[in-house]
Design a protein around this motif. Structure first.
Motif, PDB file in Angstrom:
ATOM      1  N   GLN A   1       9.191   2.162  10.658  1.00 52.74           N
ATOM      2  CA  GLN A   1       8.141   1.310  10.101  1.00 52.74           C
ATOM      3  C   GLN A   1       6.781   1.550  10.749  1.00 52.74           C
ATOM      4  O   GLN A   1       5.753   1.363  10.111  1.00 52.74           O
ATOM      5  CB  GLN A   1       8.544  -0.159  10.149  1.00 52.74           C
ATOM      6  CG  GLN A   1       9.696  -0.481   9.197  1.00 52.74           C
ATOM      7  CD  GLN A   1       9.459   0.053   7.784  1.00 52.74           C
ATOM      8  OE1 GLN A   1       8.471  -0.271   7.132  1.00 52.74           O
ATOM      9  NE2 GLN A   1      10.366   0.889   7.296  1.00 52.74           N
ATOM     10  N   GLU A   2       6.774   1.992  11.995  1.00 48.48           N
ATOM     11  CA  GLU A   2       5.491   2.372  12.599  1.00 48.48           C
ATOM     12  C   GLU A   2       4.926   3.593  11.878  1.00 48.48           C
ATOM     13  O   GLU A   2       3.728   3.678  11.616  1.00 48.48           O
ATOM     14  CB  GLU A   2       5.646   2.668  14.091  1.00 48.48           C
ATOM     15  CG  GLU A   2       4.315   3.033  14.720  1.00 48.48           C
ATOM     16  CD  GLU A   2       4.417   3.434  16.180  1.00 48.48           C
ATOM     17  OE1 GLU A   2       3.401   3.936  16.686  1.00 48.48           O
ATOM     18  OE2 GLU A   2       5.474   3.264  16.797  1.00 48.48           O
TER      19      GLU A   2
ATOM     20  N   VAL B   1       5.475   4.369   8.752  1.00 51.37           N
ATOM     21  CA  VAL B   1       5.001   3.865   7.449  1.00 51.37           C
ATOM     22  C   VAL B   1       3.620   3.234   7.604  1.00 51.37           C
ATOM     23  O   VAL B   1       2.693   3.537   6.842  1.00 51.37           O
ATOM     24  CB  VAL B   1       5.995   2.846   6.848  1.00 51.37           C
ATOM     25  CG1 VAL B   1       5.412   2.158   5.614  1.00 51.37           C
ATOM     26  CG2 VAL B   1       7.321   3.524   6.512  1.00 51.37           C
ATOM     27  N   ALA B   2       3.461   2.373   8.599  1.00 53.57           N
ATOM     28  CA  ALA B   2       2.187   1.664   8.794  1.00 53.57           C
ATOM     29  C   ALA B   2       1.049   2.635   9.083  1.00 53.57           C
ATOM     30  O   ALA B   2      -0.025   2.541   8.473  1.00 53.57           O
ATOM     31  CB  ALA B   2       2.320   0.651   9.935  1.00 53.57           C
ATOM     32  N   ARG B   3       1.250   3.577   9.988  1.00 52.75           N
ATOM     33  CA  ARG B   3       0.187   4.532  10.336  1.00 52.75           C
ATOM     34  C   ARG B   3      -0.143   5.435   9.151  1.00 52.75           C
ATOM     35  O   ARG B   3      -1.304   5.751   8.903  1.00 52.75           O
ATOM     36  CB  ARG B   3       0.596   5.367  11.555  1.00 52.75           C
ATOM     37  CG  ARG B   3       0.767   4.545  12.815  1.00 52.75           C
ATOM     38  CD  ARG B   3      -0.550   4.003  13.360  1.00 52.75           C
ATOM     39  NE  ARG B   3      -1.362   5.109  13.823  1.00 52.75           N
ATOM     40  CZ  ARG B   3      -2.673   5.237  13.623  1.00 52.75           C
ATOM     41  NH1 ARG B   3      -3.337   4.303  12.984  1.00 52.75           N
ATOM     42  NH2 ARG B   3      -3.330   6.277  14.067  1.00 52.75           N
ATOM     43  N   TYR B   4       0.869   5.858   8.398  1.00 51.09           N
ATOM     44  CA  TYR B   4       0.671   6.694   7.212  1.00 51.09           C
ATOM     45  C   TYR B   4      -0.218   5.949   6.210  1.00 51.09           C
ATOM     46  O   TYR B   4      -1.202   6.493   5.711  1.00 51.09           O
ATOM     47  CB  TYR B   4       2.021   7.020   6.595  1.00 51.09           C
ATOM     48  CG  TYR B   4       2.055   8.217   5.664  1.00 51.09           C
ATOM     49  CD1 TYR B   4       2.730   9.368   6.040  1.00 51.09           C
ATOM     50  CD2 TYR B   4       1.469   8.191   4.400  1.00 51.09           C
ATOM     51  CE1 TYR B   4       2.806  10.467   5.186  1.00 51.09           C
ATOM     52  CE2 TYR B   4       1.536   9.267   3.549  1.00 51.09           C
ATOM     53  CZ  TYR B   4       2.207  10.408   3.946  1.00 51.09           C
ATOM     54  OH  TYR B   4       2.272  11.497   3.090  1.00 51.09           O
ATOM     55  N   ARG B   5       0.133   4.698   5.940  1.00 47.16           N
ATOM     56  CA  ARG B   5      -0.634   3.914   4.969  1.00 47.16           C
ATOM     57  C   ARG B   5      -2.056   3.644   5.458  1.00 47.16           C
ATOM     58  O   ARG B   5      -3.007   3.752   4.680  1.00 47.16           O
ATOM     59  CB  ARG B   5       0.078   2.602   4.677  1.00 47.16           C
ATOM     60  CG  ARG B   5       1.278   2.782   3.780  1.00 47.16           C
ATOM     61  CD  ARG B   5       1.933   1.470   3.457  1.00 47.16           C
ATOM     62  NE  ARG B   5       2.960   1.646   2.431  1.00 47.16           N
ATOM     63  CZ  ARG B   5       3.997   0.847   2.289  1.00 47.16           C
ATOM     64  NH1 ARG B   5       4.151  -0.200   3.083  1.00 47.16           N
ATOM     65  NH2 ARG B   5       4.883   1.073   1.345  1.00 47.16           N
ATOM     66  N   GLU B   6      -2.205   3.268   6.728  1.00 47.86           N
ATOM     67  CA  GLU B   6      -3.532   2.965   7.296  1.00 47.86           C
ATOM     68  C   GLU B   6      -4.478   4.152   7.218  1.00 47.86           C
ATOM     69  O   GLU B   6      -5.682   3.976   7.083  1.00 47.86           O
ATOM     70  CB  GLU B   6      -3.404   2.576   8.775  1.00 47.86           C
ATOM     71  CG  GLU B   6      -2.779   1.245   9.031  1.00 47.86           C
ATOM     72  CD  GLU B   6      -2.390   1.062  10.503  1.00 47.86           C
ATOM     73  OE1 GLU B   6      -2.641   1.969  11.345  1.00 47.86           O
ATOM     74  OE2 GLU B   6      -1.815   0.005  10.810  1.00 47.86           O
TER      75      GLU B   6
ATOM     76  N   THR C   1       9.235   4.558  -1.574  1.00 47.85           N
ATOM     77  CA  THR C   1       9.502   3.130  -1.732  1.00 47.85           C
ATOM     78  C   THR C   1      10.500   2.971  -2.868  1.00 47.85           C
ATOM     79  O   THR C   1      10.248   3.378  -4.004  1.00 47.85           O
ATOM     80  CB  THR C   1       8.214   2.335  -2.028  1.00 47.85           C
ATOM     81  OG1 THR C   1       7.303   2.538  -0.938  1.00 47.85           O
ATOM     82  CG2 THR C   1       8.506   0.847  -2.174  1.00 47.85           C
TER      83      THR C   1
ATOM     84  N   THR D   1      10.404   0.818   2.118  1.00 51.20           N
ATOM     85  CA  THR D   1       9.683   2.089   2.279  1.00 51.20           C
ATOM     86  C   THR D   1      10.235   2.860   3.464  1.00 51.20           C
ATOM     87  O   THR D   1      10.408   2.304   4.549  1.00 51.20           O
ATOM     88  CB  THR D   1       8.174   1.842   2.451  1.00 51.20           C
ATOM     89  OG1 THR D   1       7.702   1.110   1.309  1.00 51.20           O
ATOM     90  CG2 THR D   1       7.414   3.157   2.560  1.00 51.20           C
TER      91      THR D   1
END
Length: 146
Positions: free
Chosen positions: A17-18, A20-25, A43, A54
Motif C-alpha cells: 500500500q505504500e 500504491v500511495a507513492r505511485y498515485r501521489e 484495481t 489496488t
C-alpha cells in the motif's frame, strides 16, 4: 530449470500500500520502476468484500496489452487480486499518469508460453517462483477498454 544467476534480489523498501500511495501521489514517477522492472497499479473488485482493491504489479507490454503474473513469489495459492479478476475481469489500471479501464484475461496454451517468455525477460525471478510451487502460475493479459 531456471538460471539462478538471473535472480534479482529485491529491494522491498517500497511495497504494497505504500507503493500504491507513492505511485498515485507522483503519477508513477515513484514506483513505476521497481527493482529495475516496470510496475502498474491494478484495481479490482474484492472477491469477498465487493470493495475496490489496488495492487502494484510488475508488468510487461505486449502491443497495447499489459501482461502481469499471479506469482505471489511462488506461494502455494493464487494471490487475492487474481481471484478477484477471475470473478470480475473488469478492472482499472494505472500506468504512470494514465488511468484506464481494462479487461483481464488469463492466457493459456501457446499464447501463455509466448507471454511467459515476455514477462520473464522483464522479471527473471518468475522462473524460480514457478519452481517453488506445484500450481501453474497464471499469466494475465490486461487489455485497455477503448
Amino acid at each position: 530449470m531456471s538460471d539462478d544467476s538471473r535472480y534479482i534480489k529485491t529491494d522491498i523498501s517500497l511495497l504494497n500500500q505504500e507503493h500504491v500511495a507513492r505511485y498515485r501521489e507522483t503519477n508513477g514517477e515513484v514506483g513505476h520502476i521497481w527493482n529495475g522492472a516496470t510496475a502498474l497499479l491494478l484495481t479490482s473488485i474484492g472477491n469477498k468484500s465487493g470493495e475496490p482493491r489496488t495492487t502494484p504489479l510488475i508488468y510487461a507490454s505486449d502491443g497495447d496489452d499489459y501482461i502481469v503474473v499471479a506469482s505471489m513469489g511462488g506461494a502455494p495459492r493464487h494471490p487475492a487480486w487474481y481471484l478477484n479478476v477471475e470473478r470480475n475481469p473488469q478492472v482499472e489500471i494505472q500506468v504512470l499518469d494514465k488511468v484506464m479501464p481494462a479487461t483481464a484475461t488469463t492466457v493459456e496454451g501457446p499464447e501463455r508460453e509466448r507471454l511467459w517468455q515476455v514477462v520473464t525477460a522483464q522479471w527473471p525471478n518468475y522462473d524460480q517462483y514457478q519452481e517453488r510451487t506445484e500450481r501453474r502460475i497464471p499469466v494475465v493479459k490486461l487489455t485497455p477498454n477503448t
